[in-house]
Design a protein around this motif. Structure first.
Motif, PDB file in Angstrom:
ATOM      1  N   HIS A 183      -4.478  -4.725  -4.501  1.00  0.00           N
ATOM      2  CA  HIS A 183      -4.902  -4.386  -3.138  1.00  0.00           C
ATOM      3  C   HIS A 183      -6.204  -4.844  -2.816  1.00  0.00           C
ATOM      4  O   HIS A 183      -6.296  -5.376  -1.462  1.00  0.00           O
ATOM      5  N   PHE A 187      -8.381   0.032   2.742  1.00  0.00           N
ATOM      6  CA  PHE A 187      -7.654  -0.064   1.338  1.00  0.00           C
ATOM      7  C   PHE A 187      -8.452   1.025   0.583  1.00  0.00           C
ATOM      8  O   PHE A 187      -7.810   1.771  -0.057  1.00  0.00           O
ATOM      9  N   PRO A 225      -8.230   5.318   2.044  1.00  0.00           N
ATOM     10  CA  PRO A 225      -6.908   5.936   2.025  1.00  0.00           C
ATOM     11  C   PRO A 225      -6.352   5.921   0.492  1.00  0.00           C
ATOM     12  O   PRO A 225      -6.080   7.236   0.310  1.00  0.00           O
ATOM     13  N   LEU A 271       1.218  -1.224   0.106  1.00  0.00           N
ATOM     14  CA  LEU A 271      -0.030   0.097  -0.092  1.00  0.00           C
ATOM     15  C   LEU A 271       0.907   1.330   0.017  1.00  0.00           C
ATOM     16  O   LEU A 271       1.571   1.345   0.710  1.00  0.00           O
ATOM     17  N   PRO A 272       0.592   2.314  -0.885  1.00  0.00           N
ATOM     18  CA  PRO A 272       1.689   3.132  -1.164  1.00  0.00           C
ATOM     19  C   PRO A 272       1.425   4.237  -0.036  1.00  0.00           C
ATOM     20  O   PRO A 272       2.369   5.188   0.026  1.00  0.00           O
ATOM     21  N   TRP A 273       0.221   4.329   0.821  1.00  0.00           N
ATOM     22  CA  TRP A 273       0.317   5.188   1.711  1.00  0.00           C
ATOM     23  C   TRP A 273       0.620   4.735   3.108  1.00  0.00           C
ATOM     24  O   TRP A 273       0.430   5.444   4.005  1.00  0.00           O
ATOM     25  N   ARG A 309       6.654   2.859  -0.472  1.00  0.00           N
ATOM     26  CA  ARG A 309       6.963   2.003  -1.392  1.00  0.00           C
ATOM     27  C   ARG A 309       7.940   2.657  -2.405  1.00  0.00           C
ATOM     28  O   ARG A 309       8.671   2.049  -2.902  1.00  0.00           O
ATOM     29  N   TRP A 341       1.862  11.069   0.796  1.00  0.00           N
ATOM     30  CA  TRP A 341       2.151   9.782  -0.078  1.00  0.00           C
ATOM     31  C   TRP A 341       2.161  10.047  -1.475  1.00  0.00           C
ATOM     32  O   TRP A 341       3.039   9.220  -2.012  1.00  0.00           O
ATOM     33  N   ARG A 342       1.117  10.210  -1.876  1.00  0.00           N
ATOM     34  CA  ARG A 342       0.822  10.706  -3.091  1.00  0.00           C
ATOM     35  C   ARG A 342       2.089  11.194  -3.945  1.00  0.00           C
ATOM     36  O   ARG A 342       2.544  10.972  -5.078  1.00  0.00           O
ATOM     37  N   GLU A 358       4.914   8.934  -4.260  1.00  0.00           N
ATOM     38  CA  GLU A 358       4.781   8.126  -5.226  1.00  0.00           C
ATOM     39  C   GLU A 358       5.028   8.686  -6.592  1.00  0.00           C
ATOM     40  O   GLU A 358       5.380   8.049  -7.458  1.00  0.00           O
ATOM     41  N   LEU A 373      -5.382  -8.505  -2.059  1.00  0.00           N
ATOM     42  CA  LEU A 373      -4.635  -8.652  -0.677  1.00  0.00           C
ATOM     43  C   LEU A 373      -5.847  -8.562   0.519  1.00  0.00           C
ATOM     44  O   LEU A 373      -5.633  -9.227   1.601  1.00  0.00           O
TER      45      LEU A 373
END
Lengths: 288, 290
Positions: free
Chosen positions: B184, B202, B205, A118-120, A162, B282-283, B286, B187
């Motif tokens: 995801h 999942f 977020p 999970l990227p967050w 990640r 986080w984005r 990424e 998972l």
């Protein structure tokens, strides 16, 4: 063969009670971890039902390492999904630890071919995810996740996202996520298929080292014949779809094995050819 | 250059040491960044000067009638005069109140309905055509009805914002909630999470960065909804002022109010961005890669 036992730590109260609950209704524990008899599976496709598994007869004993190879699309991953409780078989009988398989069973550890991190979440957060599913309290989760990351040599990367990890590191985090719950049945679905050739060999080496201290059962699905020979005691060849067990080959190679050196021995070559011969018979014309 | 000692000259060619090469690369990157920054600001400020300057010139020279187009110096004068006056203390306050209450109500309704639609797909299947139909109603046509129901006060404006913005939030949130990665989802099944946990660990977020953009749009639409409704019939609010100034040909005052609205809206949008920054970090990581 290595003796198996359930290795949930005693501190893990929630996980432990779940284990006991699953253990108590285990009437016919005959030492078989996976017991498939005449398992058939149909799926609803876009053009009506499709037969994926014809009749799978397959037993895996406690502590055994078993691999399934088969032509692409033969349904080997579908069989693994059925063992993990993700797909329902439509005929025959399939028992895992003597019961109907369910994904919530804490004794199952499932490793997917893609890391699905999970990227967050940080690396640690991703590993903790498996423990959250078992209801492990937060402080214990953190501690166990850190231990699992240390096992795959990623202690220094616990707080990293990640995007900042290499492909191999991501797969190691995913492996830590699978191992952190101390599963007694490890289900590996082409675990290194997404990696480049060199990283794959390093990961196989690492996995074999980790399994040195592992007391459970391993069930591996792969298209990589060497991987199957390297890791397992027994290799089962699936037929083309709809699948049945075409052949079973014992792997008498001594342990510990090496991902690099074992490959060059004549015994390994011979086993490889034997499996390949069987496999090539299962390819249909459309596959080539 | 002081670092030149670390370079040697071999048969007429300068050979650079590894350390020196790294330093030069770094300095070059910093220089290029500074150059880009200066260029950006030159273009930006240059454009504004050209725009306002020609506007001022056309008005001052009476090439275009300043009664119709106003003039920048006059607008600035009106604007400074408004600060502290009743436009800010009464009208802007009322508009802000309507916009923010309407925005929050739309957010709560839109997100809750989207959550239910995604969690229970049968609801989405059942309601989707109805949502599309209601969303096709020209919303501005409902304002007179809202005024009949709720009067000239803030309530009719809030109702208009809700009818306007809820659908923006709802449709955007459904999109954001259904954009989850397939791996995801697999998972979440593999680990044995239930439906509720799947949503909170999942789906949501993953949706937050997209939701942040939708919130921004929704906030701007909320101001739009409030001002539109005020212009069509209200007792107080910047929309009421705008109609008043337009009817009296007070062009400078009219533009000054628009300027005020732009400043307040930008400030609030920036504030919200700051508030949400933590959740979308986080984005950025990424997108940037290593």
């Amino acid at each position: 063969m290595m003796g198996s036992k359930i290795r949930n730590s005693p501190k893990d109260s929630a996980g432990q009670s779940m284990v006991n609950q699953y253990r108590s209704n285990e009437p016919k524990d005959n030492g078989l971890v996976i017991d498939a008899q005449n398992v058939g599976l149909w799926l609803n496709g876009s053009e009506g039902p499709v037969e994926i598994l014809n009749s799978i007869d397959l037993q895996v004993r406690n502590g055994e390492y078993v691999a399934v190879v088969g032509p692409s699309g033969s349904g080997k991953t579908m069989f693994l999904s059925a063992v993990a409780g993700l797909e329902k078989h439509t005929s025959g009988s399939l028992r895992v630890f003597g019961n109907k398989p369910v994904p919530e069973d804490p004794r199952l550890g499932f490793a997917m071919s893609r890391d699905a991190l999970l990227p967050w979440r940080t690396a640690r957060g991703n590993v903790e995810l498996s423990l959250e599913a078992l209801g492990v309290p937060a402080n214990e989760r953190r501690e166990r996740a850190e231990q699992a990351l240390a096992q795959v040599d990623l202690s220094d990367y616990a707080d990293v996202y990640r995007a900042q990890l290499s492909q191999g590191m991501r797969q190691r985090v995913a492996l830590a996520r699978t191992l952190v719950t101390n599963p007694s049945l490890l289900l590996l679905d082409e675990p290194f298929a997404a990696l480049d050739a060199q990283t794959r060999i390093l990961m196989q080496e690492r996995l074999m080292k980790l399994l040195g201290s592992y007391e459970g059962t391993v069930f591996l699905v792969t298209h990589d014949i060497s991987e199957a020979i390297l890791l397992c005691d027994r290799v089962i060849v699936f037929s083309h779809r709809p699948a049945h067990v075409a052949r079973e080959i014992k792997i008498p190679l001594p342990r510990p094995r090496s991902a690099v050196h074992s490959r060059s021995t004549p015994e390994f070559q011979q086993l490889y050819e034997e499996i390949w011969d069987q496999l090539s018979r299962e390819f249909s014309v459309e596959d080539i | 250059m002081s670092t030149i000692e670390s370079s040697r000259e071999v048969s007429g060619q300068v050979v650079v040491s590894a350390e020196e090469g790294k330093q030069r690369l770094l300095i070059e990157a910093q220089r290029s960044e500074r150059r880009h920054l200066i260029q950006t600001w030159c273009i930006r400020v240059g454009f504004i000067i050209l725009w306002l300057g020609s506007w001022q010139l056309f008005a001052a020279q009476r090439i275009l009638n300043p009664v119709f187009i106003g003039e920048p110096s006059g607008i600035w004068h009106s604007f400074t005069g408004m600060l502290g006056g009743s436009v800010v203390t009464t009208d802007l306050r009322v508009t802000l109140f309507e916009s923010i209450v309407g925005f929050l109500a739309s957010l709560i309704i839109g997100l809750s309905v989207a959550y239910c639609f995604v969690r229970f797909s049968i609801l989405e299947r059942a309601f989707r055509p109805i949502v599309t139909a209601v969303n096709s109603v020209p919303r501005i046509a409902l304002i007179p009805i809202f005024i009949i129901w709720f009067g000239f006060g803030p309530m009719s404006k809030i109702a208009n914002i809700i009818s306007f913005v809820t659908f923006t939030v709802l449709l955007g949130a459904i999109g954001a909630f259904t954009a989850s990665d397939r791996d995801h989802m697999l998972l979440s099944k593999v680990l044995g999470f239930n439906e509720r946990e799947r949503m909170w660990k999942f789906v949501i977020p993953n949706a937050v960065p997209a939701l942040a953009n939708i919130f921004e749009l929704a906030l701007i639409y909320s101001f739009l909804g409030a001002i539109t409704a005020e212009m069509l019939g209200g007792a107080q609010g910047v929309g009421v002022r705008l109609v008043l100034f337009a009817n009296q040909y007070q062009t400078n005052n009219y533009f000054a109010v628009l300027f005020l609205i732009v400043i307040v809206t930008v400030a609030i949008v920036q504030g919200m961005r700051l508030l949400l920054k933590r959740f979308v970090k986080w984005r950025e990581v990424e997108m940037r890669g290593e």
